[in-house]
Design a protein around this motif. Structure first.
Motif, PDB file in Angstrom:
ATOM      1  N   VAL A   1       3.609  -0.363  -8.523  1.00  0.00           N
ATOM      2  CA  VAL A   1       2.385  -1.128  -8.279  1.00  0.00           C
ATOM      3  C   VAL A   1       1.954  -1.868  -9.541  1.00  0.00           C
ATOM      4  O   VAL A   1       2.388  -1.557 -10.652  1.00  0.00           O
ATOM      5  CB  VAL A   1       1.245  -0.201  -7.810  1.00  0.00           C
ATOM      6  CG1 VAL A   1       1.600   0.464  -6.496  1.00  0.00           C
ATOM      7  CG2 VAL A   1       0.915   0.843  -8.882  1.00  0.00           C
ATOM      8  N   THR A   2       1.088  -2.845  -9.357  1.00  0.00           N
ATOM      9  CA  THR A   2       0.505  -3.552 -10.490  1.00  0.00           C
ATOM     10  C   THR A   2      -0.337  -2.578 -11.307  1.00  0.00           C
ATOM     11  O   THR A   2      -1.106  -1.790 -10.751  1.00  0.00           O
ATOM     12  CB  THR A   2      -0.388  -4.695  -9.999  1.00  0.00           C
ATOM     13  OG1 THR A   2       0.393  -5.579  -9.194  1.00  0.00           O
ATOM     14  CG2 THR A   2      -0.988  -5.466 -11.162  1.00  0.00           C
TER      15      THR A   2
ATOM     16  N   PRO B   1       0.806  -1.231   0.000  1.00  0.00           N
ATOM     17  CA  PRO B   1       0.000   0.000   0.000  1.00  0.00           C
ATOM     18  C   PRO B   1       0.833   1.273   0.000  1.00  0.00           C
ATOM     19  O   PRO B   1       0.316   2.352  -0.301  1.00  0.00           O
ATOM     20  CB  PRO B   1      -0.841  -0.125   1.284  1.00  0.00           C
ATOM     21  CG  PRO B   1      -0.104  -1.101   2.140  1.00  0.00           C
ATOM     22  CD  PRO B   1       0.579  -2.051   1.208  1.00  0.00           C
ATOM     23  N   PHE B   2       2.115   1.151   0.349  1.00  0.00           N
ATOM     24  CA  PHE B   2       2.977   2.333   0.385  1.00  0.00           C
ATOM     25  C   PHE B   2       3.916   2.400  -0.821  1.00  0.00           C
ATOM     26  O   PHE B   2       4.846   3.208  -0.854  1.00  0.00           O
ATOM     27  CB  PHE B   2       3.808   2.336   1.681  1.00  0.00           C
ATOM     28  CG  PHE B   2       2.966   2.339   2.923  1.00  0.00           C
ATOM     29  CD1 PHE B   2       2.306   3.496   3.331  1.00  0.00           C
ATOM     30  CD2 PHE B   2       2.798   1.184   3.670  1.00  0.00           C
ATOM     31  CE1 PHE B   2       1.518   3.501   4.474  1.00  0.00           C
ATOM     32  CE2 PHE B   2       2.011   1.174   4.811  1.00  0.00           C
ATOM     33  CZ  PHE B   2       1.373   2.339   5.218  1.00  0.00           C
TER      34      PHE B   2
ATOM     35  N   THR C   1      -9.281   5.596  -8.775  1.00  0.00           N
ATOM     36  CA  THR C   1      -8.950   5.496  -7.350  1.00  0.00           C
ATOM     37  C   THR C   1      -7.473   5.253  -7.118  1.00  0.00           C
ATOM     38  O   THR C   1      -7.008   5.321  -5.987  1.00  0.00           O
ATOM     39  CB  THR C   1      -9.748   4.361  -6.689  1.00  0.00           C
ATOM     40  OG1 THR C   1      -9.406   3.117  -7.318  1.00  0.00           O
ATOM     41  CG2 THR C   1     -11.236   4.606  -6.801  1.00  0.00           C
ATOM     42  N   ARG C   2      -6.726   4.941  -8.200  1.00  0.00           N
ATOM     43  CA  ARG C   2      -5.301   4.664  -8.081  1.00  0.00           C
ATOM     44  C   ARG C   2      -4.506   5.729  -8.823  1.00  0.00           C
ATOM     45  O   ARG C   2      -5.000   6.342  -9.754  1.00  0.00           O
ATOM     46  CB  ARG C   2      -4.967   3.291  -8.695  1.00  0.00           C
ATOM     47  CG  ARG C   2      -5.647   2.130  -8.019  1.00  0.00           C
ATOM     48  CD  ARG C   2      -5.501   0.869  -8.828  1.00  0.00           C
ATOM     49  NE  ARG C   2      -4.124   0.431  -8.987  1.00  0.00           N
ATOM     50  CZ  ARG C   2      -3.481  -0.370  -8.153  1.00  0.00           C
ATOM     51  NH1 ARG C   2      -4.088  -0.814  -7.082  1.00  0.00           N
ATOM     52  NH2 ARG C   2      -2.238  -0.744  -8.383  1.00  0.00           N
ATOM     53  N   ILE C   3      -3.285   5.941  -8.368  1.00  0.00           N
ATOM     54  CA  ILE C   3      -2.366   6.809  -9.096  1.00  0.00           C
ATOM     55  C   ILE C   3      -1.280   5.924  -9.692  1.00  0.00           C
ATOM     56  O   ILE C   3      -0.502   5.294  -8.972  1.00  0.00           O
ATOM     57  CB  ILE C   3      -1.723   7.870  -8.180  1.00  0.00           C
ATOM     58  CG1 ILE C   3      -2.796   8.820  -7.661  1.00  0.00           C
ATOM     59  CG2 ILE C   3      -0.655   8.642  -8.942  1.00  0.00           C
ATOM     60  CD1 ILE C   3      -3.467   9.629  -8.758  1.00  0.00           C
TER      61      ILE C   3
END
Length: 724
Positions: free
Chosen positions: A261-262, A254-255, A293-295
């Motif tokens: 990230v995927t 999460p960090f 919702t993701r960056i």
């Protein structure tokens, strides 16, 4: 006697899972077909264990300067690394590491792809001259660095739209190294139109035991089905790719940074647009919001898609909020990704401005998009397709602006009216040029048919559903009718019939066949999806125009009222005039002059004895209110006389007025201000931009500020390094 070929070198798991080649697309009436590669890829030295390419072979001599620039790049100190690498290459132009890192900086930090390719080519040339790599001598060479050079070079080649060269690099890579870049072959093959070959590579990758290749294979199949023009097959393939990515992303730290990230956003973007192909707008919105919702570092900006979805559905408050988020998202991207979709971002903004009636700013924005087109190396559509779509939007903006100017000519002074008349002739010349560009892009049967098919790739992209009808006067009614027949033959889903009835009504009204136009428009309105708010408004306006020409006044008023309720701007965009009467209980010279201006307005055909829309004028002196009522009595919009402008603020000046020290405004000026405010409110959808600085939604200034901050950080890094 045969000689066995040595096994290819295996790549570490860190490298194998470092990047994702992801297809991103926006199609048909929603936006342009785009397939974008995720920038988190193994070409980034930071994805390699520290020092791996430099220390992997004992006989690879390196200098302290090379170690330093490598570390600076790993630490993301790009400007400092650039300064150091330029100094290194000045002293040692044969540094393989120097040219490799310089190329990566040029690509990632500056988006200078041609120069990046030049530097990467130099790195490859130096390496291959020094080590002469073959499958036999890999053990004694720094092969991992060479592998990285080849992978980076093919990525840059793709972004530069040099797809044949990209395939050559991929084939050369696979002749030396494992794992083979199977799925990566599908992308350039698809862009070259070699779909059968692309499918074979994608299918093979999807069946691979390698998780990374399986993901790429699924995504490639999603992209290929989009290019093939399928609907349910495309949605199934794209949703499968998204579900797989979302499942793998549950294990992400999460960090973690956006480049660690995927990749999920691009898959969500793909699946959202595939949902629109299958006419599932709720699912499209859900998926786009999931991506938002993701960056992640990707050109697949989910907010750009949401801007278009909300605009098409007439949800303008949400569209404006999505505009803000779209620009905020873009500011967070690395420079080479910011610039990758700058024109697409501008076009989304300009489309909202068209609906809001802010045509002057809209023209400035779309002009910028056409003057600075996006590179199409990461997209399925060609630059010509995008420029054709942008030209269609510009033509709509220009024609709407001409209607705004025709209104202004009524209440402007003689000199201003003369300028407007002169500009009209210039506009017609520009319209002709844009029409020629569009016809040139559509000088291909497949592309022509795809442009009229709803929500499929291959035509002009991006063109919203409610703007496709603008192609009819450009192509001609005869050509458009033939194309529409071809489109109907190509479709087997009855849910698409109302769209094509709507286009047929457009063709009929253009031919002057009012009975056919009215029948087809009625037919379309019976079954067109409710989410197509702006398209329904356009069809209602066509029905109203046809009914009025047939003398069916009551039906015409009902259709025109429906169009106004959904999208008041459609009346202005189509150059129509509303039958109306005036009810006034206002008094004073300003009110008298306002009535004269309304009588000359091109938006109204006034007849106090006929049924129709009603304009009410109330108030006294310089405090008046104008309202437009539909035939049933409902209020469509009201506007009051603006307050006295600040002579030192150009934004508050009436059109055509001079700024600075000016004489006190007279009654004519106040009448003009009142009429202008009324037309702006009555004939544009209320978007909520009137109290918003449009520059804050443009993004250009804020992104420039971001670039300046990055340069300042580089200077601080330099001062710090020199002081240590």
């Amino acid at each position: 006697m045969s000689v066995a070929k040595p096994a290819k070198r295996k790549l570490s798991s860190v490298l194998r899972f470092a990047g994702v080649l992801a297809g991103v697309f926006v199609i048909g009436a929603t936006a342009s077909a785009v397939f974008a590669q995720d920038p988190t890829d193994p070409t980034d030295p930071r994805s390699v264990p520290t020092g791996a390419p430099l220390t992997q072979a004992k006989d690879f001599a390196r200098t302290p300067a090379e170690d330093e620039i490598w570390q600076l790049y790993q630490d993301d100190k790009l400007l400092t690394a650039r300064r150091k690498v330029e100094a290194l290459l000045k002293d040692n132009d044969d540094s393989i590491v120097g040219h490799f890192v310089f190329a990566q900086i040029l690509r990632r930090a500056e988006g200078n792809l041609p120069k990046a390719m030049q530097q990467m080519g130099k790195a490859r040339e130096l390496y291959e001259r020094e080590y002469k790599p073959t499958v036999i001598n890999l053990e004694s060479t720094p092969w991992l660095l060479h592998r990285e050079i080849l992978y980076a070079a093919q990525m840059i080649a793709g972004e530069l739209e040099r797809h044949e060269y990209q395939l050559q690099l991929l084939d050369y890579h696979d002749s030396l190294y494992d794992p083979r870049l199977t799925a990566e072959h599908a992308w350039p093959l698809m862009l070259l139109g070699r779909y059968d070959e692309a499918r074979k590579y994608a299918q093979k990758a999807a069946e691979s035991s390698d998780e990374f290749q399986r993901s790429l294979g699924r995504n490639a199949m999603c992209a290929i089905e989009g290019e093939a023009g399928t609907r349910e097959q495309r949605f199934t393939a794209c949703l499968s790719a998204y579900d797989d990515a979302a499942d793998r992303a549950r294990g992400d730290d999460p960090f973690a940074r956006p480049d660690e990230v995927t990749s999920v956003t691009v898959h969500a973007y793909n699946a959202a647009l595939a949902a629109m192909t299958a006419l599932r707008p709720d699912e499209a919105e859900r998926l786009a919001q999931a991506g938002a919702t993701r960056i992640e570092f990707t050109p697949a900006n989910p907010w750009r898609l949401l801007v278009r979805l909300y605009t098409d559905q007439g949800r303008m408050d949400e569209a404006v909020q999505a505009l803000r988020e779209m620009q905020a998202w873009r500011r967070k991207m690395p420079p080479h990704l910011r610039e990758q979709v700058r024109a697409e971002t501008d076009v989304a903004f300009a489309t909202v401005l068209l609906i809001a009636g802010e045509t002057k700013t809209g023209l400035e924005v779309v002009d910028r998009a056409i003057a600075n087109p996006d590179r199409r190396g990461l997209t399925s559509s060609s630059k010509e397709q995008a420029l054709g779509a942008h030209a269609l939007l510009r033509r709509a903006l220009r024609q709407t602006h001409a209607e705004v100017e025709a209104e202004r000519a009524v209440w402007s002074g003689t000199a201003e009216s003369a300028r407007i008349t002169r500009d009209a002739a210039q506009r017609r010349l520009h319209d002709w040029a844009d029409a020629e560009r569009i016809r040139g892009v559509l000088n291909d049967d497949d592309r022509l048919v795809a442009s009229f098919r709803m929500y499929v790739a291959g035509g002009l992209e991006p063109v919203p559903s409610w703007l496709i009808g603008d192609l009819v006067p450009i192509l001609g009614a005869g050509v458009s009718a033939v194309v529409l027949d071809m489109v109907r033959d190509a479709e087997d889903d009855a849910a698409l019939d109302p769209y094509y009835d709507a286009f047929a009504a457009e063709i009929a009204i253009h031919r002057g066949k009012r009975k056919d136009a009215l029948k087809l428009a009625n037919q379309a309105l019976d079954t067109l999806p409710e989410f197509e708010a702006l398209l329904r408004a356009r069809v209602a306006a066509i029905a109203g125009e046809a009914a009025m020409g047939l003398g069916q006044d009551q039906a015409a008023l009902e259709f025109l009222a429906t169009a106004m309720q959904r999208d008041a701007g459609v009346i202005r965009r189509r150059g129509l005039a509303l039958p109306a009467k005036i009810q006034s209980d206002a008094s004073g010279p300003v009110a008298k002059r306002v009535l004269e201006l309304l009588d000359d307005s091109p938006r109204f055909e006034l007849d106090d004895n006929a049924a129709g829309f009603t304009i009410t004028l109330s108030g006294t002196g310089r405090q008046l209110e104008l309202c437009l009522l539909e035939p049933a009595g409902g209020v469509l919009g009201c506007a009051s006389t603006p307050p006295e402008p600040d002579p030192d603020d150009p934004a508050t000046q009436p059109t055509g007025a001079t700024t600075g020290i000016t004489p006190e405004l007279d009654d004519n000026d106040y009448a003009s201000m009142t009429a202008e405010a009324f037309h702006a409110r009555a004939f544009a959808m209320p978007v909520g931009l009137s109290n918003i600085d449009l520059g804050s939604l443009d993004g250009t200034a804020t992104i420039s500020d971001e670039a300046n901050r990055e340069r300042m950080q580089g200077l601080l890094d330099r001062v710090k390094s020199e002081s240590e």
